[in-house]
Structures are given as structure tokens and as C-alpha cells.
Design a protein around this motif. Structure first.
Motif, PDB file in Angstrom:
ATOM      1  N   GLN A 193       0.622  -1.134   0.148  1.00 29.97           N
ATOM      2  CA  GLN A 193       0.037   0.154  -0.053  1.00 29.97           C
ATOM      3  C   GLN A 193       0.805   1.263  -0.126  1.00 29.97           C
ATOM      4  O   GLN A 193       0.565   2.268  -0.716  1.00 29.97           O
ATOM      5  N   TYR A 194       1.956   1.379   0.865  1.00 31.05           N
ATOM      6  CA  TYR A 194       3.051   2.451   0.901  1.00 31.05           C
ATOM      7  C   TYR A 194       3.342   2.757  -0.503  1.00 31.05           C
ATOM      8  O   TYR A 194       3.514   3.686  -0.997  1.00 31.05           O
ATOM      9  N   LEU A 195       4.036   1.508  -1.055  1.00 33.13           N
ATOM     10  CA  LEU A 195       4.802   1.526  -2.307  1.00 33.13           C
ATOM     11  C   LEU A 195       3.678   1.990  -3.546  1.00 33.13           C
ATOM     12  O   LEU A 195       4.199   2.836  -4.393  1.00 33.13           O
ATOM     13  N   ALA A 196       2.464   1.421  -3.424  1.00 33.38           N
ATOM     14  CA  ALA A 196       1.575   1.892  -4.709  1.00 33.38           C
ATOM     15  C   ALA A 196       1.228   3.328  -4.405  1.00 33.38           C
ATOM     16  O   ALA A 196       1.287   4.187  -5.561  1.00 33.38           O
ATOM     17  N   ARG A 197       1.096   3.849  -3.127  1.00 34.10           N
ATOM     18  CA  ARG A 197       0.815   5.329  -3.063  1.00 34.10           C
ATOM     19  C   ARG A 197       1.982   6.212  -3.584  1.00 34.10           C
ATOM     20  O   ARG A 197       1.826   7.171  -4.240  1.00 34.10           O
ATOM     21  N   ASN A 198       3.404   5.867  -3.410  1.00 36.79           N
ATOM     22  CA  ASN A 198       4.516   6.342  -3.788  1.00 36.79           C
ATOM     23  C   ASN A 198       4.655   6.494  -5.344  1.00 36.79           C
ATOM     24  O   ASN A 198       4.800   7.370  -5.879  1.00 36.79           O
ATOM     25  N   ILE A 199       4.374   5.344  -5.716  1.00 31.55           N
ATOM     26  CA  ILE A 199       4.472   5.051  -7.406  1.00 31.55           C
ATOM     27  C   ILE A 199       3.591   6.104  -7.756  1.00 31.55           C
ATOM     28  O   ILE A 199       3.671   6.724  -8.844  1.00 31.55           O
ATOM     29  N   ARG A 200       2.237   6.196  -7.431  1.00 32.78           N
ATOM     30  CA  ARG A 200       1.276   6.973  -8.002  1.00 32.78           C
ATOM     31  C   ARG A 200       1.796   8.330  -7.857  1.00 32.78           C
ATOM     32  O   ARG A 200       1.073   9.153  -9.038  1.00 32.78           O
ATOM     33  N   VAL A 201       2.178   8.808  -7.097  1.00 35.70           N
ATOM     34  CA  VAL A 201       2.337  10.250  -6.891  1.00 35.70           C
ATOM     35  C   VAL A 201       3.891  10.787  -7.746  1.00 35.70           C
ATOM     36  O   VAL A 201       4.207  11.756  -7.833  1.00 35.70           O
ATOM     37  N   SER A 202       4.538   9.774  -7.876  1.00 32.61           N
ATOM     38  CA  SER A 202       5.874  10.011  -8.528  1.00 32.61           C
ATOM     39  C   SER A 202       5.844  10.245 -10.110  1.00 32.61           C
ATOM     40  O   SER A 202       5.053   9.787 -10.671  1.00 32.61           O
ATOM     41  N   GLN A 203       6.580  11.322 -10.244  1.00 33.21           N
ATOM     42  CA  GLN A 203       6.611  12.053 -11.474  1.00 33.21           C
ATOM     43  C   GLN A 203       7.922  11.808 -12.348  1.00 33.21           C
ATOM     44  O   GLN A 203       7.882  12.062 -13.538  1.00 33.21           O
ATOM     45  N   THR A 204       8.927  10.995 -11.584  1.00 30.85           N
ATOM     46  CA  THR A 204      10.182  10.785 -12.292  1.00 30.85           C
ATOM     47  C   THR A 204      10.374   9.190 -12.367  1.00 30.85           C
ATOM     48  O   THR A 204      11.548   8.916 -13.167  1.00 30.85           O
TER      49      THR A 204
END
Length: 505
Positions: A193-204
Motif C-alpha cells: 500500500q505504501y509503495l503503490a501510493r508512492n508510485i502513484r505520486v511519483s513523476q520521475t
């Protein structure tokens, strides 16, 4: 005697001469003082010249606190000395050819790998980690965390590192000793869940690698909450996990035209025929994926046959690895059709598949019956022979599916690498296929085939010993020496000249 003795010059002893010692200049003394109190000065770039700054950086302490050094020092020579002092095997080529980037990335990886299982967010250790991340924010582009024993949220990395484009993590600890616990390994639902949220907001983020994390279909479902928004993702590695057909079906949606995935690695999972069929269905219309790795799965003939049919339509895939998938002779008609119609595939790995068995010729009748209804058999490959004009080779008829497979591989205009090891093919046929593909690869690289073969023939002769120039009798002696037993061969290697003379008629 006395006058002649006085006229001679005295003997000089350099060891007894006076050595001149020059004291350091005032400039050098001041630069040493500046280097010793480097953290007390601000904006030295505007106060010192270029040569003076280089001298100051050369005298700096390599144990300077990392947050201060990362924000104040940009000299590559200093970071090179500091990197080589602590990370002797560091390869700057893998870190953007920048020694500062190399050191900061390796240091951050090392700190993350030593992070304890339970971390308090207000502890001094956690605050020091956040300070290091904040100081390295503009110089960290990739992180490869080989072991991550903790299960904290990675948001402090993705929020503070605006240039992070490649991320790899394996949850667990490699060296536990007698403190082994099953719960300490693998990714948890909270981690996903943490990783999915970080991937979702990452732009790079363009490369994501999650190997050896015990990811199953349920965790894939959670991760897809972020991967479905990863439109910038070009490389995805989920190898050595427990992904099944349901997970593969969800991941296959990343091959749709809305994404730009170029490399997909699903090796060593639990994907069966159904999951392979969905991957092939989405791959048929894909225009970006260039490499697909599904080795060490359970796709078998049914799933791979559908994949081959879809690859007849795909014109962009260049590398395909389907080794260790229990493929048999029944998939050969579909493979032959794919090889005859696909002109973009350059690398194909079929190793460790039981393609050929002693009773394979008897089973070919059913395969040929099914293949006769395919478009691939409408080609004229069935009536043609191999380049040498042979109707049979190594006991295999060239009109059989094995003969067609050999012909398609040898005549493919694009195939440059084929791995058919441990496929139980006859040695002569396997060698002929491998040689033909190797020659095609050499021509594509602009290397003369004749020169390559000549070097290959001379290399074993040079390794055998020191042969003398002579007639064919010496070649016969060398052959006899090779056929001898191991002890005799060793003695012959030491006294090769005596054996050659004894072997001459």
C-alpha cells in the motif's frame, strides 16, 4: 708530492652536503588553515581562486559529516578520494559518471540496508536519516536496496528525492544466523500500500524492481493501485516471486497503448497457460515492449502457443525468454509460424525445455495435423530443403516440424541469438543451428566470418602445447596424445617433443 696533492679537488659526498629546506609559503599556510576550518567559512568560491580551491579540497578531511559535505563540496576529486576510500569496488559508470552521485547513492543504500526492523519516527537515528536524504536530494537518481529489514513507509524518499528515476528493493534480511523467522521476509500488505501510493505520486520513476519479495496475486492487486498510474514506467522487474495467472492478467494491462513499458521481467513465478495467454493478447497490439522474460514458469505448450500466435502480429518485441517452461514438440508448429512471419525478434531463449524426445517423431503427426490448418504451413518451407540441399540431417527429416524449426531459425533475417541448450536436440542439428545464427550475428556486427572461424580453429591448438612446424605426422601424434589417459596425457604435455618423435613413422 705535496704540491700535487694540494692541486687535486676534494672528494664530494652528497650525503654530507647541506640539504636546503624551504618553509611553506604564507599562501599554503593560509590554505591549510582554511581546510582545517572549512565548515566555518561560507561562499569560498567567491573568495578564492580556482587553483586555491582545488588545493583546499585536496586537504579536506574525508570524515567530514555527510550532510555538510553534500551541500558544500562539488569537487569531483574530493568525492573520488572519499568514494575509493570507503567503497573500493564502486563503479562510477553505473552512477552517471559522477563520483559525488556514486558516493551519495551508495551511502544512502547502506544506511537503508542497516535500518532496524522497528524504527521510532522521532528517534535521533530517524532524524539523521532524513537529514542525509534531504542533503542528497539533488544527487540521488537510483537506489538499489538489496535487503530492507524494516517496513517503514518510503514516502520520505519519494517526497525528498525529486530526481529518483530507478528504485529497487527486496524486503528481508540476508544474514540472520540463528535468528531466522519466516515473518521477517517478503512484502507485507502495508508495504504494498505504501509503495503503490508512492508510485502513484511519483513523476520521475521509470524503473521499478521488486525481486524476491514473495509477491502473490493479492499483493499484485494492491500494487496495481499505483502501477496503473505509472505512465512513465519503462522497466518493471517482478522476478522470483509467487505471481500466478490472476496477477499476470492484471500486469498484462500495463502492455496496453496507454503505457510505455519496454522491459517486463516475470521470471521465476507461478504463471500458467492462462496468464501467458493474457500476456500474449495484450502484447499483440503493443508497440513499446522490447523485452519479455517469463522463464522458470509453467506456461507449457498451451500458453506459449497462443503467445507465438500473437507474436506473429507484434512487430516490436526483440528479446523473448521462455526457457524452463516445459515446452514440448506440440508447440513447434506455432513457433515455426512465428519465426517465419516475425522479422523483428533478435534474441530467443528456449533452453531447458524438453522439445525433442526419442518418440518425438511419432507425436509429430498430431502436431502437423494441427499445423496444417495454420497460415504458416501455407508457406513453401515444407518442400524446401536446408541450405545444404539435404532431405534429412542427424536422423531428422527436413519436412518434419524439427526440420522446419531448424530451417526457420537458420533463414530468419533478424534472429541473432538462439539458446537451445538442454533441449535434447541431436548434437549435430543443435551445432548447425547455433553456427548459422552465430554467423548471422557476426555479419550484423561487421566481423568477417572466415577470420572468426580461423581464430576459433587455431585457439585450441595453441592451448594444447607448443607444436612444431612439420608434416601430418605431428597432427597424428597430437591426436594420439589427446586419446590417451589422463596421467599419460599429462606426461605427454611435459615431454611433447619426445612423443612426437616416437609417433613419426
Amino acid at each position: 708530492m705535496t704540491a700535487s696533492a694540494k692541486s687535486k679537488a676534494p672528494i664530494r659526498f652528497r650525503a654530507l652536503e647541506k640539504v636546503r629546506v624551504r618553509p611553506p609559503s604564507l599562501v599554503q599556510t593560509c590554505l591549510k588553515r582554511v581546510a582545517a576550518n572549512f565548515l566555518s567559512y561560507d561562499n569560498l568560491q567567491s573568495k578564492l581562486g580556482r587553483k586555491q580551491l582545488e588545493d583546499v579540497y585536496a586537504m579536506l578531511d574525508l570524515q567530514m559529516p555527510l550532510p555538510e559535505a553534500a551541500t558544500r563540496i562539488s569537487d569531483e576529486s574530493y568525492w573520488k578520494r572519499r568514494t575509493q576510500a570507503k567503497h573500493r569496488n564502486a563503479q562510477v559508470e553505473k552512477h552517471g559518471l559522477s563520483w559525488k552521485q556514486t558516493f551519495l547513492e551508495l551511502e544512502l543504500q547502506e544506511v537503508l540496508e542497516r535500518l532496524p526492523i522497528t524504527v521510532e519516527y522521532n528517534s535521533p537515528e530517524w532524524e539523521a536519516l532524513k537529514l542525509q536524504v534531504r542533503a542528497s536530494r539533488l544527487h540521488v537518481f537510483q537506489l538499489t536496496i538489496a535487503q530492507f529489514p524494516s517496513h517503514v513507509d518510503f514516502s520520505f524518499l519519494f517526497d525528498e528525492l525529486p530526481a529518483l528515476c530507478s528504485f529497487s528493493v527486496t524486503y528481508g534480511n540476508k544474514r540472520l544466523g540463528m535468528d531466522y523467522e519466516r515473518a521477517m521476509f517478503g512484502m507485507k500488505i502495508s508495504d504494498a500500500q505504501y509503495l503503490a501510493r508512492n508510485i502513484r505520486v511519483s513523476q520521475t520513476l521509470v524503473s521499478l524492481s521488486l525481486p524476491c519479495n514473495m509477491i502473490d496475486d493479492e499483493l499484485v492487486k494492491v500494487l496495481m493501485g499505483g502501477l496503473s498510474f505509472g505512465h512513465m514506467l519503462t522497466q518493471l522487474d517482478l522476478s522470483h516471486n509467487k505471481i500466478g495467472d490472476r496477477g499476470a492478467r492484471r500486469l498484462a494491462s500495463l502492455l496496453d497503448p496507454d503505457y510505455c513499458l519496454q522491459i517486463l521481467d516475470l521470471s521465476d513465478n507461478q504463471i500458467h497457460a492462462n496468464g501467458c495467454m493474457h500476456l500474449g493478447a495484450h502484447l499483440a497490439e503493443n508497440t513499446t515492449c522490447e523485452s519479455l522474460n517469463i522463464r522458470l514458469n509453467r506456461c507449457e505448450d498451451n500458453g506459449v502457443s497462443h503467445l507465438f500466435q500473437d507474436l506473429c502480429v507484434n512487430k516490436h518485441l526483440k528479446q523473448l525468454n521462455i526457457s524452463c517452461n516445459d515446452l514440448t514438440v506440440r508447440c513447434l508448429p506455432y513457433m515455426n509460424q512465428m519465426l517465419s512471419e516475425n522479422a523483428t525478434l533478435t534474441e530467443l531463449d528456449l533452453s531447458a525445455n524438453p522439445l525433442y524426445t526419442p518418440d518425438a517423431e511419432e507425436d509429430l503427426s498430431q502436431s502437423q495435423l494441427g499445423a496444417s490448418m495454420m497460415a504458416g504451413d501455407s508457406l513453401q518451407v515444407g518442400a524446401e530443403t536446408v541450405d545444404g540441399g539435404e532431405d534429412a540431417f542427424a536422423g531428422i527429416s527436413m519436412s518434419s516440424q524439427f526440420g522446419k524449426f531448424a530451417r526457420c531459425v537458420m533463414r530468419s533475417p533478424s534472429l541473432l541469438k538462439v539458446d537451445i541448450r538442454q533441449c535434447s536436440l541431436p548434437a549435430e542439428l543443435a551445432e548447425r543451428i547455433t553456427t548459422a545464427v552465430k554467423h548471422r550475428e557476426l555479419r550484423a556486427k561487421g566481423i568477417p566470418v572466415e577470420a572468426y572461424e580461423r581464430i576459433g580453429r587455431h585457439a585450441p591448438e595453441e592451448l594444447e602445447g607448443e607444436p612444431e612446424e612439420g608434416g601430418p605426422a605431428e597432427d597424428e601424434a597430437a591426436g594420439e596424445a589427446q586419446a590417451a589417459s589422463a596421467p599419460e596425457g599429462a606426461e605427454g604435455a611435459e615431454g611433447g617433443e619426445e612423443e612426437e618423435e616416437a609417433a613419426e613413422p
